[in-house]
Motif scaffolding. Sequence first.
Motif, mmCIF file in Angstrom:
data_model
loop_
_atom_site.group_PDB
_atom_site.id
_atom_site.type_symbol
_atom_site.label_atom_id
_atom_site.label_comp_id
_atom_site.label_asym_id
_atom_site.label_seq_id
_atom_site.Cartn_x
_atom_site.Cartn_y
_atom_site.Cartn_z
ATOM 1 N N TYR A 5 0.860 -1.185 0.000
ATOM 2 C CA TYR A 5 0.000 0.000 0.000
ATOM 3 C C TYR A 5 0.894 1.232 0.000
ATOM 4 C CZ TYR A 5 -3.881 -3.050 1.227
ATOM 5 O OH TYR A 5 -4.826 -4.042 1.215
ATOM 6 N N THR A 6 0.496 2.248 -0.725
ATOM 7 C CA THR A 6 1.324 3.442 -0.832
ATOM 8 C C THR A 6 0.616 4.638 -0.232
ATOM 9 O OG1 THR A 6 0.487 4.110 -3.010
ATOM 10 C CG2 THR A 6 2.298 2.535 -2.969
ATOM 11 N N ASP A 7 1.393 5.662 0.081
ATOM 12 C CA ASP A 7 0.843 6.922 0.586
ATOM 13 C C ASP A 7 0.707 7.903 -0.566
ATOM 14 O OD1 ASP A 7 0.884 6.031 3.255
ATOM 15 O OD2 ASP A 7 3.025 6.516 3.380
ATOM 16 N N SER A 8 -0.344 8.725 -0.528
ATOM 17 C CA SER A 8 -0.527 9.748 -1.552
ATOM 18 C C SER A 8 0.596 10.768 -1.470
ATOM 19 C CB SER A 8 -1.876 10.461 -1.359
ATOM 20 O OG SER A 8 -1.998 11.546 -2.263
ATOM 21 N N SER A 15 -1.442 8.047 -10.044
ATOM 22 C CA SER A 15 -1.009 7.735 -8.687
ATOM 23 C C SER A 15 -1.333 6.275 -8.388
ATOM 24 C CB SER A 15 -1.720 8.651 -7.682
ATOM 25 O OG SER A 15 -1.292 8.378 -6.366
ATOM 26 N N LEU A 17 -2.053 3.385 -5.866
ATOM 27 C CA LEU A 17 -2.553 3.255 -4.505
ATOM 28 C C LEU A 17 -2.140 1.936 -3.858
ATOM 29 C CD1 LEU A 17 -6.182 4.648 -4.918
ATOM 30 C CD2 LEU A 17 -4.079 5.881 -4.380
ATOM 31 N N GLU A 18 -2.026 0.893 -4.664
ATOM 32 C CA GLU A 18 -1.629 -0.400 -4.121
ATOM 33 C C GLU A 18 -1.131 -1.279 -5.254
ATOM 34 O OE1 GLU A 18 -5.561 -1.839 -2.675
ATOM 35 O OE2 GLU A 18 -5.282 -3.441 -4.155
ATOM 36 N N MET A 37 -11.274 2.783 -7.972
ATOM 37 C CA MET A 37 -10.008 2.985 -8.673
ATOM 38 C C MET A 37 -9.903 1.981 -9.817
ATOM 39 S SD MET A 37 -7.288 1.270 -5.991
ATOM 40 C CE MET A 37 -7.700 -0.195 -5.057
ATOM 41 N N PHE A 90 -4.784 1.996 -9.212
ATOM 42 C CA PHE A 90 -4.315 3.358 -9.487
ATOM 43 C C PHE A 90 -5.476 4.290 -9.824
ATOM 44 C CE2 PHE A 90 -4.310 0.949 -13.400
ATOM 45 C CZ PHE A 90 -4.792 1.820 -14.368
ATOM 46 N N VAL A 91 -5.220 5.576 -9.712
ATOM 47 C CA VAL A 91 -6.173 6.631 -10.066
ATOM 48 C C VAL A 91 -5.391 7.734 -10.765
ATOM 49 C CG1 VAL A 91 -7.759 6.159 -8.152
ATOM 50 C CG2 VAL A 91 -5.871 7.768 -7.813
ATOM 51 N N GLU A 136 6.674 4.986 -4.044
ATOM 52 C CA GLU A 136 5.515 5.554 -4.743
ATOM 53 C C GLU A 136 5.902 6.035 -6.144
ATOM 54 O OE1 GLU A 136 4.682 5.691 -0.412
ATOM 55 O OE2 GLU A 136 6.361 6.376 -1.650
#
Length: 276
Positions: A5-8, A15, A17-18, A37, A90-91, A136
């Motif tokens: 899991y990643t941080d924004s 981006s 997200l995971e 997402m 991702f988004v 990230e």
Amino acid sequence: MEFIYTDSIGLTDLSVLEVGTQQCLPAMTFGPSVRDMYILHYVHSGYGTYTAGRHTEQIGPGGLFLVVPDTVHTYEADADEPWRYSWFGFVGTMAPRLALLAGFTSPTPVREAPPSGAAAALFADLMSLRDESAKELLLVGQLYRIFGMLAVPDDTPALQADVGQHVRKAVSYMNARYAERIGLDDIAAYVGLDTKYLCRLFQQRLSMSPYRYLTDIRMRKACRLLRRQMLSIAEVARAVGYPDPLLFSRMFKRTIGVSPTAYREKAKLESTAGSP
């Protein structure tokens, strides 16, 4: 199963997200579900089926499938040879365009990876980035590499470049103006094409009409608003370009498979169930 899991970090174009990888059990099923997402899966081995809306496809080694936000989907591992897959969640504002360029089109966004084996290598490296301090950014770079590898080549460059340009321009217009009372004539006028020719381009590129694409955009936005539980059904209808709530409800049920009220109630129950 392994996850990262990643941080924004403020990336708006794209981006991650995971990411994750999993060896599924026989007949293991995820869904029916709706996500907020995009999730791009690569199948390393084994088999399974992916259902998006009412369309189902079987996928084996080297196959890719894309979960699109706010659409009902299910995927199920084969009972005899269950699949092992990796994924990016991702988004970003570039996500719809990247998906289009990579050849993921409705009704079921599925395709084969190029035969070079590069996709398998890129997905296999995901877990190695777990402990990197800038994971990230590295994951976003990895995802761009994957989309670059998957970008659909033009068979006839001069003609196809125009086709893609017109379709992308129409898609951008619909994404910006979906809340307004726009129709096919408005879209064609903005692109500068005859309506019939624009429809042919959409069928050629996306296997659907501009009207269907616009409806899908509106329904995805409506799903997001309904899950937030803040607006009435009539307000959601107006927010996605339907002054008539009854027409909106009919179109929502035809597209998503349940009424807006039932969708909202299901989302509320899922949210409650997931609360500590």
